[in-house]
Design a protein around this motif. Structure first.
Motif, PDB file in Angstrom:
ATOM      1  N   GLY A 178       0.819  -1.204   0.000  1.00  0.00           N
ATOM      2  CA  GLY A 178       0.000   0.000   0.000  1.00  0.00           C
ATOM      3  C   GLY A 178       0.848   1.246   0.000  1.00  0.00           C
ATOM      4  O   GLY A 178       2.062   1.200   0.203  1.00  0.00           O
ATOM      5  N   ALA A 179       0.180   2.375  -0.232  1.00  0.00           N
ATOM      6  CA  ALA A 179       0.858   3.666  -0.276  1.00  0.00           C
ATOM      7  C   ALA A 179       0.078   4.677   0.558  1.00  0.00           C
ATOM      8  O   ALA A 179      -1.149   4.607   0.657  1.00  0.00           O
ATOM      9  CB  ALA A 179       0.968   4.162  -1.708  1.00  0.00           C
ATOM     10  N   GLN A 180       0.817   5.607   1.124  1.00  0.00           N
ATOM     11  CA  GLN A 180       0.209   6.719   1.856  1.00  0.00           C
ATOM     12  C   GLN A 180       0.561   8.017   1.141  1.00  0.00           C
ATOM     13  O   GLN A 180       1.723   8.254   0.788  1.00  0.00           O
ATOM     14  CB  GLN A 180       0.720   6.778   3.296  1.00  0.00           C
ATOM     15  CG  GLN A 180       0.139   7.946   4.096  1.00  0.00           C
ATOM     16  CD  GLN A 180       0.780   8.095   5.468  1.00  0.00           C
ATOM     17  OE1 GLN A 180       1.911   7.687   5.667  1.00  0.00           O
ATOM     18  NE2 GLN A 180       0.060   8.681   6.398  1.00  0.00           N
ATOM     19  N   ILE A 181      -0.453   8.862   0.930  1.00  0.00           N
ATOM     20  CA  ILE A 181      -0.218  10.182   0.358  1.00  0.00           C
ATOM     21  C   ILE A 181      -1.298  11.130   0.867  1.00  0.00           C
ATOM     22  O   ILE A 181      -2.443  10.717   1.065  1.00  0.00           O
ATOM     23  CB  ILE A 181      -0.199  10.130  -1.191  1.00  0.00           C
ATOM     24  CG1 ILE A 181       0.341  11.452  -1.764  1.00  0.00           C
ATOM     25  CG2 ILE A 181      -1.565   9.780  -1.757  1.00  0.00           C
ATOM     26  CD1 ILE A 181       0.684  11.375  -3.243  1.00  0.00           C
ATOM     27  N   HIS A 182      -0.909  12.369   1.129  1.00  0.00           N
ATOM     28  CA  HIS A 182      -1.830  13.383   1.647  1.00  0.00           C
ATOM     29  C   HIS A 182      -2.536  12.909   2.923  1.00  0.00           C
ATOM     30  O   HIS A 182      -3.681  13.283   3.182  1.00  0.00           O
ATOM     31  CB  HIS A 182      -2.875  13.767   0.595  1.00  0.00           C
ATOM     32  CG  HIS A 182      -2.294  14.199  -0.712  1.00  0.00           C
ATOM     33  ND1 HIS A 182      -1.278  15.127  -0.808  1.00  0.00           N
ATOM     34  CD2 HIS A 182      -2.586  13.817  -1.986  1.00  0.00           C
ATOM     35  CE1 HIS A 182      -0.959  15.307  -2.081  1.00  0.00           C
ATOM     36  NE2 HIS A 182      -1.733  14.526  -2.812  1.00  0.00           N
ATOM     37  N   GLY A 183      -1.841  12.064   3.687  1.00  0.00           N
ATOM     38  CA  GLY A 183      -2.370  11.635   4.983  1.00  0.00           C
ATOM     39  C   GLY A 183      -3.342  10.471   4.935  1.00  0.00           C
ATOM     40  O   GLY A 183      -3.914  10.123   5.973  1.00  0.00           O
ATOM     41  N   TYR A 184      -3.505   9.838   3.766  1.00  0.00           N
ATOM     42  CA  TYR A 184      -4.446   8.715   3.664  1.00  0.00           C
ATOM     43  C   TYR A 184      -3.782   7.510   2.996  1.00  0.00           C
ATOM     44  O   TYR A 184      -2.832   7.646   2.231  1.00  0.00           O
ATOM     45  CB  TYR A 184      -5.714   9.141   2.906  1.00  0.00           C
ATOM     46  CG  TYR A 184      -6.548  10.059   3.748  1.00  0.00           C
ATOM     47  CD1 TYR A 184      -7.533   9.564   4.600  1.00  0.00           C
ATOM     48  CD2 TYR A 184      -6.308  11.434   3.745  1.00  0.00           C
ATOM     49  CE1 TYR A 184      -8.265  10.403   5.412  1.00  0.00           C
ATOM     50  CE2 TYR A 184      -7.040  12.291   4.552  1.00  0.00           C
ATOM     51  CZ  TYR A 184      -8.014  11.760   5.385  1.00  0.00           C
ATOM     52  OH  TYR A 184      -8.733  12.603   6.206  1.00  0.00           O
ATOM     53  N   HIS A 185      -4.347   6.341   3.301  1.00  0.00           N
ATOM     54  CA  HIS A 185      -3.726   5.081   2.914  1.00  0.00           C
ATOM     55  C   HIS A 185      -4.543   4.321   1.880  1.00  0.00           C
ATOM     56  O   HIS A 185      -5.779   4.359   1.882  1.00  0.00           O
ATOM     57  CB  HIS A 185      -3.583   4.169   4.141  1.00  0.00           C
ATOM     58  CG  HIS A 185      -2.619   4.669   5.158  1.00  0.00           C
ATOM     59  ND1 HIS A 185      -1.306   4.253   5.218  1.00  0.00           N
ATOM     60  CD2 HIS A 185      -2.780   5.561   6.172  1.00  0.00           C
ATOM     61  CE1 HIS A 185      -0.703   4.864   6.225  1.00  0.00           C
ATOM     62  NE2 HIS A 185      -1.577   5.666   6.815  1.00  0.00           N
ATOM     63  N   GLY A 186      -3.827   3.593   1.017  1.00  0.00           N
ATOM     64  CA  GLY A 186      -4.409   2.552   0.194  1.00  0.00           C
ATOM     65  C   GLY A 186      -3.807   1.225   0.601  1.00  0.00           C
ATOM     66  O   GLY A 186      -2.684   1.169   1.113  1.00  0.00           O
ATOM     67  N   ASP A 187      -4.532   0.134   0.375  1.00  0.00           N
ATOM     68  CA  ASP A 187      -4.054  -1.193   0.777  1.00  0.00           C
ATOM     69  C   ASP A 187      -4.685  -2.208  -0.164  1.00  0.00           C
ATOM     70  O   ASP A 187      -5.915  -2.225  -0.323  1.00  0.00           O
ATOM     71  CB  ASP A 187      -4.460  -1.461   2.232  1.00  0.00           C
ATOM     72  CG  ASP A 187      -3.813  -2.699   2.822  1.00  0.00           C
ATOM     73  OD1 ASP A 187      -2.975  -3.326   2.150  1.00  0.00           O
ATOM     74  OD2 ASP A 187      -4.153  -3.046   3.975  1.00  0.00           O
ATOM     75  N   ASN A 188      -3.844  -3.029  -0.826  1.00  0.00           N
ATOM     76  CA  ASN A 188      -4.393  -4.038  -1.732  1.00  0.00           C
ATOM     77  C   ASN A 188      -3.445  -5.224  -1.868  1.00  0.00           C
ATOM     78  O   ASN A 188      -2.249  -5.132  -1.553  1.00  0.00           O
ATOM     79  CB  ASN A 188      -4.763  -3.457  -3.090  1.00  0.00           C
ATOM     80  CG  ASN A 188      -3.663  -2.752  -3.869  1.00  0.00           C
ATOM     81  OD1 ASN A 188      -3.904  -2.287  -4.972  1.00  0.00           O
ATOM     82  ND2 ASN A 188      -2.449  -2.665  -3.348  1.00  0.00           N
ATOM     83  N   ALA A 189      -3.998  -6.342  -2.335  1.00  0.00           N
ATOM     84  CA  ALA A 189      -3.202  -7.563  -2.490  1.00  0.00           C
ATOM     85  C   ALA A 189      -3.750  -8.384  -3.642  1.00  0.00           C
ATOM     86  O   ALA A 189      -4.935  -8.283  -4.003  1.00  0.00           O
ATOM     87  CB  ALA A 189      -3.225  -8.382  -1.200  1.00  0.00           C
ATOM     88  N   TYR A 190      -2.856  -9.233  -4.191  1.00  0.00           N
ATOM     89  CA  TYR A 190      -3.243 -10.107  -5.302  1.00  0.00           C
ATOM     90  C   TYR A 190      -2.277 -11.283  -5.299  1.00  0.00           C
ATOM     91  O   TYR A 190      -1.090 -11.119  -4.996  1.00  0.00           O
ATOM     92  CB  TYR A 190      -3.132  -9.345  -6.622  1.00  0.00           C
ATOM     93  CG  TYR A 190      -3.840  -9.965  -7.801  1.00  0.00           C
ATOM     94  CD1 TYR A 190      -5.087  -9.516  -8.200  1.00  0.00           C
ATOM     95  CD2 TYR A 190      -3.240 -10.992  -8.534  1.00  0.00           C
ATOM     96  CE1 TYR A 190      -5.745 -10.067  -9.303  1.00  0.00           C
ATOM     97  CE2 TYR A 190      -3.888 -11.548  -9.628  1.00  0.00           C
ATOM     98  CZ  TYR A 190      -5.136 -11.084 -10.012  1.00  0.00           C
ATOM     99  OH  TYR A 190      -5.770 -11.635 -11.099  1.00  0.00           O
ATOM    100  N   THR A 191      -2.779 -12.451  -5.638  1.00  0.00           N
ATOM    101  CA  THR A 191      -1.918 -13.621  -5.755  1.00  0.00           C
ATOM    102  C   THR A 191      -1.693 -13.907  -7.229  1.00  0.00           C
ATOM    103  O   THR A 191      -2.635 -14.179  -7.974  1.00  0.00           O
ATOM    104  CB  THR A 191      -2.524 -14.840  -5.051  1.00  0.00           C
ATOM    105  OG1 THR A 191      -2.754 -14.517  -3.670  1.00  0.00           O
ATOM    106  CG2 THR A 191      -1.577 -16.036  -5.123  1.00  0.00           C
ATOM    107  N   PHE A 192      -0.421 -13.837  -7.638  1.00  0.00           N
ATOM    108  CA  PHE A 192      -0.034 -13.963  -9.036  1.00  0.00           C
ATOM    109  C   PHE A 192       0.549 -15.340  -9.322  1.00  0.00           C
ATOM    110  O   PHE A 192       1.307 -15.880  -8.511  1.00  0.00           O
ATOM    111  CB  PHE A 192       1.025 -12.909  -9.388  1.00  0.00           C
ATOM    112  CG  PHE A 192       0.567 -11.492  -9.228  1.00  0.00           C
ATOM    113  CD1 PHE A 192      -0.070 -10.831 -10.267  1.00  0.00           C
ATOM    114  CD2 PHE A 192       0.780 -10.809  -8.038  1.00  0.00           C
ATOM    115  CE1 PHE A 192      -0.483  -9.509 -10.136  1.00  0.00           C
ATOM    116  CE2 PHE A 192       0.368  -9.488  -7.889  1.00  0.00           C
ATOM    117  CZ  PHE A 192      -0.270  -8.845  -8.938  1.00  0.00           C
TER     118      PHE A 192
END
Length: 250
Positions: free
Chosen positions: A97-111
Motif C-alpha cells: 500500500g501507499a500513503q499520500i496526503h495523509g491517507y492510505h491505500g491497501d491491496n493484495a493479489y496472488t499472481f
C-alpha cells in the motif's frame, strides 16, 4: 471507533488507492521464474516513491520492506529476500500500500509464476471471486457479517478453508482502523454498514486446513499442513450508491 469519511477524504483515498494499485500491478508484472522477491519489492518501492507517496508497510511495526511477498504455503507477511528466487509453478501473494496526503491505500493479489497447477488455478479463482462476493455485500444498511459470510460461504462450498487469526480492517488516515473485517461470520450480524465507511476486505484462503503458524522471523505466516494459500484484497468505500473499489489502477 469507526471513522466515516467525507467526500473530500474519499477523493484523497482514491489517489492513495490508485498509487497502491499501480504499484501492485507493476509488482505482479515482475513475477517470473528467476526473479527474487527482493527485486519485486524494489520495483514497488521505486514506483510509490516516484509518485511522491510513502510505502505504508515499510517500517510499520518494524516490517523491513515495502511489500509482503508470500509464496505457495505462505499466507501473508512474507519478507522479501534476495535469496528467495521464484520458480515456475509458484503462486506469489503480494500485499502492499501507499500513503499520500495523509491517507492510505491497501491491496493484495496472488499472481501465478509461469504455468501453475490446476489446483493452484482453482484456489486463486475461488479466492478472487470470494473478494468480489464480499464487495457486493458492502452496501449501506447491511451488516458487517454480510461481508464476512459472503467470503466464507463461497470458498467453503468449494472445499477451501478460511484463515481465522488474520482479518481485514478499516482503512483511512491510519493503515489499520476499526472495524475488523473477518472472512467468516453470520449474515445480519455485526456493525451496521454506513456511507463513508472504508474497509480493506482481504480473503486469506487455504487449499487445505485453516490452521496457520508464524515463523521465527516474527512475520511470515504459513499453513500448518503445507497447503497452498491465496490472498486478494481491495480497499472499498461504502457509498449511498453502493460499494466503490478505491484501489483501481490506471
Amino acid at each position: 471507533m469507526i471513522v466515516l469519511k467525507t467526500s473530500r477524504e474519499l477523493a484523497l483515498m482514491r489517489e492513495a488507492g490508485r498509487i497502491s494499485a499501480n504499484a501492485l500491478k507493476l509488482a505482479g508484472e515482475a513475477v517470473e521464474p528467476g526473479v527474487t522477491t527482493e527485486e519485486i519489492d524494489r520495483i514497488a518501492r521505486k514506483y510509490i516513491e516516484s509518485c511522491g507517496a510513502t510505502p505504508n508497510f515499510l517500517h510499520y511495526n518494524g516490517f523491513p520492506a515495502t511489500a509482503c511477498i508470500s509464496v505457495n504455503d505462505e499466507v501473508i507477511h512474507g519478507i522479501p529476500k534476495k535469496t528467495r528466487v521464484l520458480k515456475a509453478g509458484d503462486i506469489v501473494s503480494i500485499d502492499l500500500g501507499a500513503q499520500i496526503h495523509g491517507y492510505h491505500g491497501d491491496n493484495a493479489y496472488t499472481f501465478p509464476c509461469g504455468a501453475i497447477s490446476k489446483e493452484a488455478e482453482a484456489l486463486l479463482e475461488a479466492t478472487r471471486e470470494s473478494l468480489y462476493c464480499a464487495i457486493k455485500a458492502a452496501v449501506p444498511g447491511g451488516r458487517l457479517g454480510d461481508i464476512s459470510s459472503a467470503v466464507q460461504k463461497y470458498v467453503e462450498a468449494r472445499g477451501y478453508s478460511v484463515v481465522r487469526e488474520f482479518v481485514g480492517h478499516g482503512v483511512g488516515a491510519s493503515l489499520h482502523e476499526d472495524p475488523s473485517v473477518p472472512n467468516y461470520g453470520t449474515p445480519g450480524r455485526g456493525v451496521r454498514l454506513l456511507p463513508g465507511m472504508t474497509l480493506a476486505i482481504e480473503p486469506m484462503i487455504n487449499a487445505g486446513k485453516k490452521e496457520v503458524h508464524v515463523l521465527a522471523d516474527g512475520w511470515t505466516v504459513k499453513t500448518n499442513d503445507g497447503s497452498l494459500s491465496a490472498h486478494f484484497e481491495h480497499s472499498v468505500a461504502i457509498t449511498p450508491d453502493g460499494p466503490v473499489i478505491l484501489t483501481q489502477p490506471d
